[in-house]
Design a protein around this motif. Structure first.
Motif, mmCIF file in Angstrom:
data_model
loop_
_atom_site.group_PDB
_atom_site.id
_atom_site.type_symbol
_atom_site.label_atom_id
_atom_site.label_comp_id
_atom_site.label_asym_id
_atom_site.label_seq_id
_atom_site.Cartn_x
_atom_site.Cartn_y
_atom_site.Cartn_z
ATOM 1 N N LYS A 145 0.841 -1.205 0.000
ATOM 2 C CA LYS A 145 0.000 0.000 0.000
ATOM 3 C C LYS A 145 0.870 1.247 0.000
ATOM 4 C CE LYS A 145 -4.023 -2.011 2.322
ATOM 5 N NZ LYS A 145 -4.905 -1.935 3.510
ATOM 6 N N GLU A 146 0.385 2.280 -0.696
ATOM 7 C CA GLU A 146 1.160 3.516 -0.796
ATOM 8 C C GLU A 146 1.273 4.237 0.543
ATOM 9 O OE1 GLU A 146 -0.555 5.920 -3.781
ATOM 10 O OE2 GLU A 146 -0.107 4.539 -5.438
ATOM 11 N N ASP A 147 0.266 4.107 1.382
ATOM 12 C CA ASP A 147 0.284 4.793 2.671
ATOM 13 C C ASP A 147 0.737 3.873 3.803
ATOM 14 O OD1 ASP A 147 -1.875 3.160 2.506
ATOM 15 O OD2 ASP A 147 -3.304 4.536 3.468
ATOM 16 N N PHE A 148 1.570 2.862 3.455
ATOM 17 C CA PHE A 148 2.034 1.919 4.477
ATOM 18 C C PHE A 148 2.873 2.661 5.517
ATOM 19 C CE2 PHE A 148 5.409 -0.910 6.056
ATOM 20 C CZ PHE A 148 4.623 -1.853 6.713
ATOM 21 N N ASP A 149 2.527 2.401 6.783
ATOM 22 C CA ASP A 149 3.246 3.038 7.893
ATOM 23 C C ASP A 149 3.613 1.947 8.897
ATOM 24 O OD1 ASP A 149 4.031 5.555 9.408
ATOM 25 O OD2 ASP A 149 2.668 4.592 10.853
ATOM 26 N N VAL A 150 4.903 1.925 9.267
ATOM 27 C CA VAL A 150 5.399 0.863 10.148
ATOM 28 C C VAL A 150 4.721 0.926 11.512
ATOM 29 C CG1 VAL A 150 7.446 -0.079 11.296
ATOM 30 C CG2 VAL A 150 7.598 0.774 8.937
ATOM 31 N N ASP A 151 4.622 2.156 12.074
ATOM 32 C CA ASP A 151 4.034 2.281 13.414
ATOM 33 C C ASP A 151 2.575 1.845 13.423
ATOM 34 O OD1 ASP A 151 6.447 3.261 14.274
ATOM 35 O OD2 ASP A 151 5.877 5.373 13.961
ATOM 36 N N HIS A 152 1.855 2.251 12.423
ATOM 37 C CA HIS A 152 0.450 1.874 12.349
ATOM 38 C C HIS A 152 0.313 0.362 12.172
ATOM 39 C CE1 HIS A 152 -3.806 2.349 11.606
ATOM 40 N NE2 HIS A 152 -3.689 1.659 10.472
ATOM 41 N N PHE A 153 1.226 -0.249 11.342
ATOM 42 C CA PHE A 153 1.190 -1.693 11.095
ATOM 43 C C PHE A 153 1.454 -2.467 12.387
ATOM 44 C CE2 PHE A 153 3.686 -5.533 10.168
ATOM 45 C CZ PHE A 153 2.761 -6.256 9.439
ATOM 46 N N VAL A 154 2.448 -2.034 13.140
ATOM 47 C CA VAL A 154 2.791 -2.731 14.381
ATOM 48 C C VAL A 154 1.674 -2.595 15.407
ATOM 49 C CG1 VAL A 154 4.417 -2.793 16.323
ATOM 50 C CG2 VAL A 154 5.260 -2.516 13.983
ATOM 51 N N SER A 155 1.056 -1.362 15.511
ATOM 52 C CA SER A 155 -0.001 -1.167 16.511
ATOM 53 C C SER A 155 -1.227 -2.014 16.186
ATOM 54 C CB SER A 155 -0.368 0.303 16.617
ATOM 55 O OG SER A 155 -1.166 0.701 15.611
ATOM 56 N N ASP A 156 -1.538 -2.174 14.876
ATOM 57 C CA ASP A 156 -2.676 -3.016 14.509
ATOM 58 C C ASP A 156 -2.412 -4.484 14.836
ATOM 59 O OD1 ASP A 156 -4.140 -0.932 13.654
ATOM 60 O OD2 ASP A 156 -3.745 -1.194 11.507
ATOM 61 N N CYS A 157 -1.194 -4.934 14.568
ATOM 62 C CA CYS A 157 -0.881 -6.344 14.838
ATOM 63 C C CYS A 157 -0.840 -6.647 16.334
ATOM 64 C CB CYS A 157 0.462 -6.713 14.193
ATOM 65 S SG CYS A 157 0.396 -6.728 12.379
ATOM 66 N N ARG A 158 -0.448 -5.669 17.121
ATOM 67 C CA ARG A 158 -0.374 -5.876 18.569
ATOM 68 C C ARG A 158 -1.737 -6.105 19.185
ATOM 69 N NH1 ARG A 158 3.081 -1.717 21.917
ATOM 70 N NH2 ARG A 158 2.356 -3.162 23.511
#
Length: 738
Positions: free
Chosen positions: A23-36
């Motif tokens: 995704k163009e708006d991929f964000d590491v912090d957002h990805f990690v918080s969702d997985c947590r």
């Protein structure tokens, strides 16, 4: 469209979606918080390492798959530059040939466009020449017809019938119509300017002939001549000239003979007589014109000439002109009564004239005519309303003064202010004042009158109540005090200089009662006012009566909102008047102590006096006030005065008991047996017991009189407690009596 890279598929146990990384708006912090939110960080780390290994393996496989192509890439490009150089020469030659061909084609197109433009110019000039030729031919043809007619012998002309002349004019008009069309198309041509004088002469001759023929047909009442003449006018598009000619020659002289101010003023019904004569003009003088133009019921559609409306364009403008010039006093609003009569008669005349038009379309044309608007605008209705407004408002304000006067004899109201308010409302919608065009102003004025009366009543609530006794309920109403001594404060305390203070205006309880009675009466009559207004509103096509009813209901609620405050002041004044007598219970001990009076058997006179204001209220205004409202006042006044009476009687009995106990203690202290002044000799009733008995008789009589007033003692607050109080005090006294 960009090609999207396909990532290798991972195991189903992964805690994330592999497409998230693309995704163009991929964000590491957002990805990690969702997985947590779903798995611990340790599990996320393990899944990421697993997928990393999958990606690394997929990348190696991709390189191995296309390895041969990567190695042979440089070998395949050997000699490519020589091949490109060999192609450049033939491509250059091809480009030169294409440019040469393009230039040749452009020159050919340009030549064709020039020839087409010349042909279009020639065609337009040819059309102009043809139109000019047609103009010349039409002029010559018309002149030939005219010359052939003028070369006839006089005897032959005399024998020729008017109908034949009309037919010839109709031929000339048809040709003239074509001449006008082609002349307009040839506008600006030099040759047309040379022919224009001849066209002007033909036009003048044709109009002169048509006018003479039309007048001849009207004088002779010949329908065929009139029909041919009007058809000719329509052919040359001069219908308005025909209507203007009829207005000037046929209508204007008649109007000048009928519309004369001296004749109108010489008879009481002169205006109505004049309008009747004006209405007679149409059936007597315009019958043939209406029949020919289709304005009459008997007209045959096949023989009618459309496009004319002589009543609208000939008769009505002359009527308006005659009225404005010969009868200017008609529109003068200085005398409102005369203005109302003239306006009403004039509007009746307009409605009758509209019925003579014969069709709805003709009526619409009449109402859209400038002369119609001019006639309506001549009536200065705002000035008329302003004069009426000042008359009614001045009369109303004269009644809404500090001095509250009685209503005239025969009125359903008590006060002049209320009577004048209702008469003002009635006058607004009376036949002698109401005009349909002023309905919006009259409705607003109606609401203003009601609002003004409501404000006046609220102002009365601010006045202090005078010391007038309520026992004389039918005495003349007291006027406001003009004595400068009746002021707030003392002039000596307001500085050394002289000062003026406004006199205090009092109001009596009688006047307050009359105000409430008038408020009730006015609220009862508002539905009657609504029924009077509805037919007036229907005259102008108004149908939204719910809004009118709602507005009147708001005004009624504004008036009714004043009643509780007025009732409270009336109840307070009545209770004070009653208690001013009931407090005479304080004098009962003085009447019996050390007086050797007989044992009381009847109630004191002050009880009758206390109820006298209530009896007078009940008898004096029985027919003016609602029974429930009067009962409410009586109960309220008796409840308040009884409560104070209870406190007074309680104080008297308490003081009597204290006196009795004090004397007993004094007797025991002396240990003697002389005759006690407060006790009767020979074992009779003591003075204290007589006092208690008298108060009991007073309370009992008070209850009987309350019931005679139509009330129940249980509805009077504190009366039961008062009864129990005197009963408990009387029982020991009656028990000691032999």
């Amino acid at each position: 469209m960009e090609r999207r890279m396909n990532l290798p598929k991972g195991p189903d146990t992964l805690c994330f979606d592999k497409d998230e990384f693309m995704k163009e708006d991929f964000d590491v912090d957002h990805f990690v918080s969702d997985c947590r939110k779903h798995v611990p960080l340790e599990e996320l780390r393990d899944d990421l390492e697993l997928y990393y290994k999958l990606l690394k393996t997929a990348m190696v496989e991709l390189i191995n798959k296309d390895y041969a192509d990567f190695v042979n890439l440089s070998t395949n490009l050997v000699g490519m530059d020589k091949a490109l150089n060999q192609l450049s020469v033939p491509l250059g030659q091809l480009r030169e040939e294409f440019l040469s061909l393009r230039s040749s084609v452009s020159e050919g197109i340009r030549a064709v466009d020039e020839r087409l433009s010349k042909q279009e110019d020639i065609r337009e000039k040819k059309m102009c020449v043809l139109k000019l030729i047609q103009v010349i031919r039409s002029v010559e043809k018309i002149e030939k017809i005219l010359n052939s007619q003028s070369s006839k012998e006089t005897s032959a002309l005399e024998e020729r019938s008017p109908l034949l002349t009309g037919q010839i004019l109709e031929r000339i008009a048809t040709e003239f119509n074509q001449l006008q069309f082609h002349a307009v198309q040839s506008k600006g041509m030099p040759l047309l300017d040379k022919v224009r004088p001849r066209i002007a002469g033909i036009t003048a001759m044709l109009q002169q002939s048509l006018e003479g023929l039309l007048l001849e047909g009207l004088q002779a009442s010949d329908v065929d001549i009139i029909r041919h003449c009007l058809r000719t006018y329509a052919t040359i598009d001069k219908t308005r000239d025909a209507e203007a000619l009829v207005g000037q020659v046929l209508v204007k002289p008649y109007m000048d003979q009928v519309i004369i101010e001296q004749i109108v003023d010489s008879h009481p019904s002169g205006l109505r007589i004049m309008y009747n004569k004006l209405l007679e003009f149409v059936p007597h003088h315009c019958r043939l014109l209406k029949e020919v133009t289709g304005g009459a019921i008997s007209s045959e559609k096949g023989n009618t000439v459309p496009g004319y409306d002589f009543l609208v364009n000939s008769v009505w403008p002359e009527i308006v002109r005659g009225l404005e010039e010969n009868l200017p006093s008609l529109f003068n609003p200085g005398n409102p009564d005369a203005f109302h009569e003239k306006y009403s008669i004039s509007m009746d005349f307009v409605r009758t004239f509209e019925r003579q038009c014969g069709s709805q379309a003709s009526v619409r044309r009449l109402r859209a005519h400038p002369a119609y608007h001019s006639f309506n605008n001549k009536w200065n209705l705002p000035v008329y309303f302003q004069i009426r407004f000042r008359e009614i408002a001045g009369s109303l304000e004269a009644a809404l003064t500090d001095v509250l006067e009685d209503a005239p004899a025969g009125s359903s109201y008590c006060l002049l202010a209320s009577h004048r308010t209702w008469s003002s409302l009635q006058r607004c919608w009376s036949e002698h004042m109401f005009l349909p065009a002023l309905v919006h102003r009259l409705w607003r004025f109606t609401l203003q009158v009601l609002a003004r009366y409501s404000v006046f009543v609220n102002e009365l609530l601010l006045r202090p109540i005078s010391n007038e006794s309520a026992k004389d309920i039918k005495k003349p109403l007291v006027t406001s005090s003009k004595d400068p001594s009746v002021t707030h404060g003392n002039n000596e305390d307001q500085g050394s200089g002289p000062s003026e203070t406004k006199p205090v205006t009092f109001i009596s309880s009688t006047q307050l009662i009359c105000v409430v009675a008038d408020l009730d009466r006015l609220q009862e009559q508002l539905p009657e006012l609504l029924e009077t207004i509805k037919p007036k509103l229907e005259m102008i096509g108004f149908k939204n009566f719910s809004s009118i009813s709602a507005a009147l209901e708001d005004s009624r609620l504004s008036l009714s909102a004043c009643v509780p405050a007025l009732s409270g002041r009336i109840i307070q004044d009545l209770s004070e008047s009653c208690f001013s007598y009931l407090k005479s219970a304080l004098e009962v001990p003085r009447l019996y102590r050390r007086t050797n009076k007989e044992v009381p058997t009847t109630a004191s006179l002050y009880v009758d006096s206390a109820l006298k204001p209530l009896r007078q209220l009940q008898s004096g205004l029985r027919n003016r006030l609602r029974h429930t409202l009067m009962q409410q006042w009586l109960e309220g006044a008796l409840s308040e005065s009884t409560h104070k009476y209870y406190e007074t009687v309680s104080d008297v009995l308490h003081s009597v008991k204290k006196m009795e106990e004090s004397l007993k203690r004094l007797k025991q202290a002396r240990k003697t047996t002389p005759a006690n002044p407060s006790e009767s000799s020979g074992g009779g009733m003591s003075d204290d017991d007589k006092i208690r008995l008298q108060l009991a008789l007073d309370v009992k009589y008070l209850g009987e009189q309350i019931q005679k007033l139509g009330l129940q003692t249980k509805d009077i607050k504190s009366f039961l407690a008062l009864t129990e109080l005197v009963a408990s005090a009387k029982d020991p006294a009656t028990a000691e009596q032999p």
